[in-house]
Design an enzyme around this catalytic site. Structure first.
Site, short mmCIF file in Angstrom:
data_model
loop_
_atom_site.label_atom_id
_atom_site.label_comp_id
_atom_site.label_asym_id
_atom_site.label_seq_id
_atom_site.Cartn_x
_atom_site.Cartn_y
_atom_site.Cartn_z
N HIS A 16 0.86 -1.19 0.00
CA HIS A 16 0.00 0.00 0.00
C HIS A 16 0.89 1.24 0.00
O HIS A 16 1.78 1.37 0.87
CB HIS A 16 -0.88 0.02 1.24
N ASN A 18 0.58 4.54 0.84
CA ASN A 18 0.73 5.39 2.02
C ASN A 18 1.25 4.63 3.24
O ASN A 18 1.89 5.23 4.11
CB ASN A 18 -0.58 6.12 2.34
N HIS A 68 -2.52 9.83 6.48
CA HIS A 68 -3.35 10.54 5.48
C HIS A 68 -3.45 12.03 5.82
O HIS A 68 -3.55 12.87 4.93
CB HIS A 68 -4.74 9.90 5.38
N THR A 101 -5.39 3.97 -2.59
CA THR A 101 -6.80 4.37 -2.63
C THR A 101 -6.90 5.79 -3.21
O THR A 101 -6.41 6.73 -2.57
CB THR A 101 -7.39 4.39 -1.20
N ASP A 165 -11.66 1.58 -0.42
CA ASP A 165 -11.61 1.53 1.05
C ASP A 165 -13.00 1.11 1.57
O ASP A 165 -14.02 1.62 1.07
CB ASP A 165 -11.23 2.93 1.57
N GLY A 195 -8.93 -1.69 3.54
CA GLY A 195 -9.49 -0.87 4.61
C GLY A 195 -9.79 -1.74 5.81
O GLY A 195 -9.62 -2.96 5.78
N HIS A 222 -8.79 -8.16 0.15
CA HIS A 222 -8.34 -8.49 1.50
C HIS A 222 -9.39 -9.44 2.06
O HIS A 222 -10.56 -9.07 2.16
CB HIS A 222 -8.26 -7.22 2.36
N GLU A 225 -8.84 -11.34 7.07
CA GLU A 225 -7.86 -10.69 7.96
C GLU A 225 -8.39 -10.74 9.39
O GLU A 225 -7.65 -10.62 10.36
CB GLU A 225 -7.63 -9.23 7.51
N ASP A 301 2.80 -2.99 4.36
CA ASP A 301 3.04 -1.57 4.66
C ASP A 301 4.44 -1.46 5.29
O ASP A 301 4.59 -1.67 6.50
CB ASP A 301 2.01 -1.07 5.68
C1 6MZ Z 1 -6.52 -3.64 5.19
C2 6MZ Z 1 -5.01 -2.02 4.59
C3 6MZ Z 1 -3.99 -2.69 5.29
O1 6MZ Z 1 -4.36 3.30 -0.04
O2 6MZ Z 1 -3.79 5.32 1.31
N1 6MZ Z 1 -4.47 -0.91 4.08
N2 6MZ Z 1 -6.27 -2.49 4.54
N3 6MZ Z 1 -5.60 -4.33 5.89
C4 6MZ Z 1 -4.33 -3.89 5.98
N4 6MZ Z 1 -3.44 -4.62 6.73
C5 6MZ Z 1 -2.74 -4.08 7.82
N5 6MZ Z 1 -2.84 -2.00 5.13
C6 6MZ Z 1 -3.17 -0.92 4.38
O3 6MZ Z 1 -2.62 3.13 1.74
C7 6MZ Z 1 -3.13 3.00 3.04
C8 6MZ Z 1 -4.47 2.31 3.02
O4 6MZ Z 1 -4.32 0.95 2.61
C9 6MZ Z 1 -5.23 0.10 3.29
C10 6MZ Z 1 -6.05 1.00 4.22
O5 6MZ Z 1 -7.25 1.36 3.58
C11 6MZ Z 1 -5.14 2.20 4.39
O6 6MZ Z 1 -5.84 3.39 4.73
P1 6MZ Z 1 -3.26 4.10 0.62
O7 6MZ Z 1 -2.13 4.41 -0.28
#
Ligand code: 6MZ
Length: 360
Positions: A16, A18, A68, A101, A165, A195, A222, A225, A301
């Site tokens: 991801h 961010n 964010h 996102t 999301d 999300g 996803h 989880e 991440d």
């Molecule tokens: C679910 C996740 C995540 O999209 O703003 N995100 N969603 N499970 C996870 N496991 C820990 N890790 C990240 O990147 C951040 C966004 O990615 C998703 C969440 O919606 C988070 O806000 P972007 O670039």
């Protein structure tokens, strides 16, 4: 071993944007925001969360909200993208599917489209390595000008996945899918549903996800989880092209997986640190790996979990007894599950073959 894992070429399919921001950039942006707009950000909360080792899923999603908050304009989106690509390239990731996102924020004149444009500007602005993100017409011949063919410049192939999301509406999800379709020529290859898994109903997005598949986009979800057997069952019946996590699967779900062979994106550190899997010995990687199930190791991440793809490979090697060759094979097999076209797939197959003799 970590050094060796670093030199090995790797494929990252679940990252991801961010969540992969550089820690130094995050702190710099947070400090600057704190100075210009007092109270805009809880700086001490951010420092605390960065330093904390284990994070519950609730804390992880609070962390994303903090991240964010520092993304206050398009230039920051561009900068973060550029740095994330540089970081993956320096970890020897040769093919990256980066997901993000698309965000609409009227107060700063940002639309989903302009957000993704800023991401693409970030891809274009990398100068330390060659970034290949525009799909070529024709076959893998157009992808031959690379390191293994005598060019000493490092190259990374990047494709984008647009995320929905779980806080969004059906309409917003559909807007993301339409945007992805419009931006295929700029390297968008798929749609992700992510999300907070405790939020919303995934069926809210089903019309958009179905539309995406009908139009030929790949979909990754996803899935599992958290414990939610009904959602897992329904998601598997939808038949996404890949799924992420698969932590709370029950026998019935694995049986379905055996017949469908949907590849699983495995994020070891993320699953352990968020307590989605109680211990690394109990991680389903072991079962999937031993049964030769299609899987790919990923970071999720890198900022939030203080990891890198090399570290994830080392973690797997240390925990499940994989040797160098097994790790290389694991990395090479990931090529089969990428969303990019056959030209890229063939190129990567050849590339991995060409370096295989150095990997034993
Ligand atoms: C679910 C996740 C995540 O999209 O703003 N995100 N969603 N499970 C996870 N496991 C820990 N890790 C990240 O990147 C951040 C966004 O990615 C998703 C969440 O919606 C988070 O806000 P972007 O670039």
């Amino acid at each position: 071993m970590e050094e060796w894992c670093k030199t090995m070429p790797k494929v990252e399919l679940h990252a991801h944007l961010n969540g992969s921001i550089r820690v130094s950039t995050l702190l710099e942006l947070a400090k600057a925001l704190n100075e210009t707009q007092k109270g805009a950000i809880n700086f001490s909360q951010m420092e605390h969360v960065i330093m904390k080792y284990d994070l519950s899923l609730i804390e992880v999603f609070q962390f994303f909200d903090l991240i964010h908050n520092v993304i206050t304009d398009h230039n920051i989106v561009t900068r973060i993208t550029k740095e994330v690509i540089e970081d993956f390239a320096s970890d020897n990731v040769v093919y990256l599917e980066l997901r993000t996102t698309p965000k609409r924020n009227d107060s700063i004149g940002m639309s989903k489209r302009s957000y993704v444009d800023a991401v693409i500007k970030g891809l274009r602005s990398v100068s330390s390595v060659d970034v290949d993100f525009i799909p070529k017409t024709g076959d893998s011949k157009s992808l031959t000008n690379d390191k293994c063919n005598g060019n000493s410049r490092k190259r990374i192939i990047v494709r984008l996945i647009l995320s929905i999301d779980r806080r969004e509406t059906t309409e917003a999800a559909m807007e993301t899918v339409k945007l992805a379709l419009e931006m295929r020529h700029l390297g968008v290859v798929g749609i992700d549903l992510s999300g907070n898994p405790k939020t919303g109903e995934w069926t809210t997005y089903l019309p958009a996800l179905k539309f995406a598949q009908e139009q030929g986009l790949n979909v990754t979800l996803h899935c599992g989880e958290i414990r939610n057997p009904k959602e897992i069952k329904n998601m598997l019946e939808f038949h996404p092209q890949r799924i992420g996590h698969a932590c709370f699967f029950e026998d019935e779900h694995w049986r379905k997986m055996k017949s469908t062979k949907i590849p699983v994106e495995i994020c070891l550190t993320s699953n352990i640190r968020t307590f989605s899997v109680s211990s690394i010995e109990d991680h389903h990687f072991d079962y999937l790996y031993k049964t030769k199930y299609p899987l790919v190791l990923c970071t999720d991440d890198t900022c939030v979990f203080n990891t890198s793809l090399s570290k994830e490979y080392k973690y797997a090697a240390d925990s499940f007894g994989l040797g160098r060759w097994e790790m290389f094979e694991l990395s090479r097999n990931a090529v089969e599950y990428i969303f990019a076209d056959n030209g890229v797939k063939n190129y990567l197959r050849k590339y991995f073959n060409s370096v295989s003799k150095n990997m034993e």
